[in-house]
Design a protein around this motif. Structure first.
Motif, short mmCIF file in Angstrom:
data_model
loop_
_atom_site.label_atom_id
_atom_site.label_comp_id
_atom_site.label_asym_id
_atom_site.label_seq_id
_atom_site.Cartn_x
_atom_site.Cartn_y
_atom_site.Cartn_z
N CYS B 187 0.86 -1.18 0.00
CA CYS B 187 0.00 0.00 0.00
C CYS B 187 0.90 1.23 0.00
O CYS B 187 2.05 1.16 0.44
N ASP B 188 0.41 2.30 -0.51
CA ASP B 188 1.32 3.34 -0.98
C ASP B 188 1.20 4.67 -0.22
O ASP B 188 1.07 5.71 -0.84
N MET B 205 0.44 -4.79 7.81
CA MET B 205 -0.77 -4.38 7.09
C MET B 205 -1.86 -3.97 8.08
O MET B 205 -2.56 -2.96 7.89
N GLN B 217 -1.00 7.97 6.76
CA GLN B 217 -0.92 7.09 5.58
C GLN B 217 0.43 6.37 5.58
O GLN B 217 1.47 6.99 5.39
N ARG B 219 3.06 3.50 4.10
CA ARG B 219 3.45 2.66 2.98
C ARG B 219 3.97 1.34 3.58
O ARG B 219 4.83 1.37 4.45
#
Lengths: 279, 310
Positions: B187-188, B205, B217, B219
């Motif tokens: 995920c970025d 995760m 957010q 990564r």
């Protein structure tokens, strides 16, 4: 290679190998002369005398017999045997242990021609030989695998793990040669950590055991013949040898396990081997 | 719901598959074939399977001998027991750059109830330090299968494949293709980066979800190859986010975290936090209990990420 059984020629080659060993260790200023001198007859039998099915001009020939020098420290004798057999020039031998030389302090298959596997840390060679022998069986090939061990080396537990594996997988294409000279670095094997009875131990592990005088060509060749004829189990040739043989002051002297002679000792050693050396 | 399986299961299954394609593959085990799952290969190719008994040093060197004769050996046992053959791996396998595939299972603290004697939390460190050795710690079935196929197709030196006992959820998908030295961003996020391997990828995760709930957010990168490591992916993460958390089921000394730190120290110093065993031994417990107690679970990873952002 064709087999040589001419006694004079064999004796000459053993003498030549011993001179190389002394010269190499002297020139390097370090190394292990004792065991290499003691195994001179066995080295000559395997390589120049043609016990091994090999092609020095084609070192990686798929069907060649393999050789594992489990006691890698006695490589001066091994390198000399490879050179006399024609793998490389004898002129290369004085580079032993020098920077950039293919003749490393302990055998390195990535550098030296004719070396089937690297070695140097005791106790591992029989396991490696078993792997080679299993590969031969899987591929239906007839090559044999020879592995040279020391009597001090069998103090390593892995040797006995491997000894079990050889018989479990019925590796009759494995022929071990145990250099039984009775000495190790710190003294007599019997005093440091006794390994007797050697023959009894290997027999108990299911091996065909042949005991010989390892400095006698007739007995060596006879033992190899008997090993080849033995089916269903591996053979070990317990070769009684004189460590340092041929050099008066190195014979049966544990301090010559891993030490280079000084100039005076070098001259004496070469004189013992019939050479008047000038330094 | 994603599939749940132990990486060792994917190993056994894939080994049996590649055995079909590569007749030179032989498999060795040290009396643990039903746990390492090499039994899948044994069932299909009994003549190419060699049980060496409880003798790991002998197994490694026998594999080395096979490799010198053109075979492609896969040798398996538990990571803690295979570790005893380190000197054989160094001197006979790695020094000669022999193609021996060491696939050790039951690595890490998630071995669980067997306790500290069985929990190999040091294996990546002692393998990573060896010249010629490649070290791979896959996180799920897809990375595992990809790595095994890659190893079978590139028999050009020694590999260490680190596998787990416990079941994990797949995070990659069917179309994943393993490439040595390449990680994958799962995920970025642009705030912080979590680089993980093995079973801590799933924990990472989960941590990213917790962070997202707080408006951070993250990564998340799965880094199956510890060596060679994906320097480009690490450097991009260091440049594009505010710091890096590494997460591994291994000592923080010498493993993934160290490998990432070495890259950053040389090329792009960045703030870091290290999730892993903090220079300590584990104990008996369930994998989840142990992850919580030893600071490896998602909340700990999320907390480290938050700390990093200050």
């Amino acid at each position: 290679m064709t087999k040589t059984r001419d006694k004079q020629k064999l004796a000459d080659q053993a003498l030549r190998l011993r001179r190389h060993v002394v010269e190499m260790v002297y020139q390097a200023g370090s190394g292990h002369p004792g065991g290499a001198l003691g195994m001179a007859e066995v080295f000559v039998s395997l390589y120049p005398a043609g016990e091994l099915k090999i092609r020095p001009e084609e070192p990686k020939w798929d069907d060649r017999d393999r050789f594992v020098l489990s006691k890698g420290h006695i490589c001066p004798g091994y390198y000399a045997a490879l050179a006399i057999a024609g793998y490389f020039s004898e002129d290369l031998l004085p580079t032993f242990r020098k920077l950039g030389s293919p003749l490393q302090g302990h055998p390195c298959m990535l550098k030296g021609t004719g070396i089937d596997v690297s070695s140097g840390s005791l106790g591992q060679g029989l396991s490696v030989a078993n792997g080679m022998a299993i590969a031969a069986k899987l591929d239906g090939k007839s090559y044999r695998v020879y592995v040279m061990l020391g009597d001090g080396e069998v103090q390593e537990g892995q040797v006995w793990e491997a000894a079990m594996s050889s018989t479990h997988y019925k590796l009759d294409n494995v022929c071990a040669i145990l250099d039984s000279n009775g000495l190790q670095i710190d003294g007599k094997v019997s005093e440091i950590m006794g390994v007797a009875p050697l023959a009894g131990k290997w027999e108990a592990f299911g091996w065909n055991v042949i005991e010989i005088d390892g400095n006698d060509f007739d007995q060596i060749f006879d033992a190899f013949d008997r090993a080849r004829a033995t089916k269903g189990k591996p053979t070990i040739i317990i070769a009684r040898t004189i460590k340092g043989k041929g050099v008066s002051f190195m014979e049966n002297a544990c301090e010559w396990h891993g030490k280079a002679p000084n100039e005076e000792q070098y001259r004496q050693a070469m004189s013992d081997l019939g050479v008047h050396a000038t330094v | 719901m994603a599939e749940k399986a132990a990486t060792r299961q994917a190993y056994g299954k894939t080994l049996a598959e590649v055995g079909e394609l590569h007749p030179e593959i032989v498999v060795l085990d040290a009396d643990l074939s039903k746990s390492t799952m090499t039994v899948d290969f044994l069932k299909k190719f009994p003549d190419r399977f060699f049980n060496m008994g409880i003798a790991e040093s002998d197994m490694v060197d026998t594999a080395a001998g096979l490799a010198t004769c053109g075979k492609i050996p896969f040798a398996s046992t538990f990571a803690i027991f295979g570790s005893r053959a380190w000197e054989q791996i160094r001197n006979t396998v790695c020094r000669a750059n022999l193609n021996v595939n060491l696939c050790f299972t039951h690595a890490g603290i998630s071995v669980g109830e067997d306790g500290a004697s069985a929990q190999a939390n040091e294996d990546m460190a002692i393998m990573r330090v060896l010249p010629n050795m490649r070290v791979i710690c896959p996180c799920d079935s897809f990375e595992t299968a990809g790595a095994v196929r890659y190893m079978a197709e590139h028999p050009d030196g020694p590999y260490y494949l680190r596998l787990g006992r416990a079941k994990v959820v797949d995070v990659l998908t069917e179309d994943y293709r393993f490439e040595l030295g390449k990680g994958t961003a799962l995920c970025d996020g642009g705030d912080v980066t979590i680089i993980a391997c093995g079973s801590l990828v799933q924990q990472s995760m989960a941590a990213a979800e917790e962070l997202a709930a707080e408006g951070i957010q993250a990564r998340v990168i799965t880094m199956p190859a510890i060596k060679p490591i994906d320097e480009d992916l690490i450097l991009a993460a260091a440049a594009e986010t505010k710091g890096i958390v590494t997460a591994e089921e291994h000592q923080v000394i010498g493993g993934l975290g160290s490998a990432v730190a070495e890259v950053l120290a040389r090329k792009h110093p960045a703030p870091m936090k290290f999730i892993g065993m903090q220079d300590t031994f584990g104990e008996s417990g369930t994998p989840d209990e142990l992850f919580d107690k030893y600071g490896l679970s998602a909340p700990h990873i999320a907390e480290a990420a938050t700390d990093l952002l200050g």
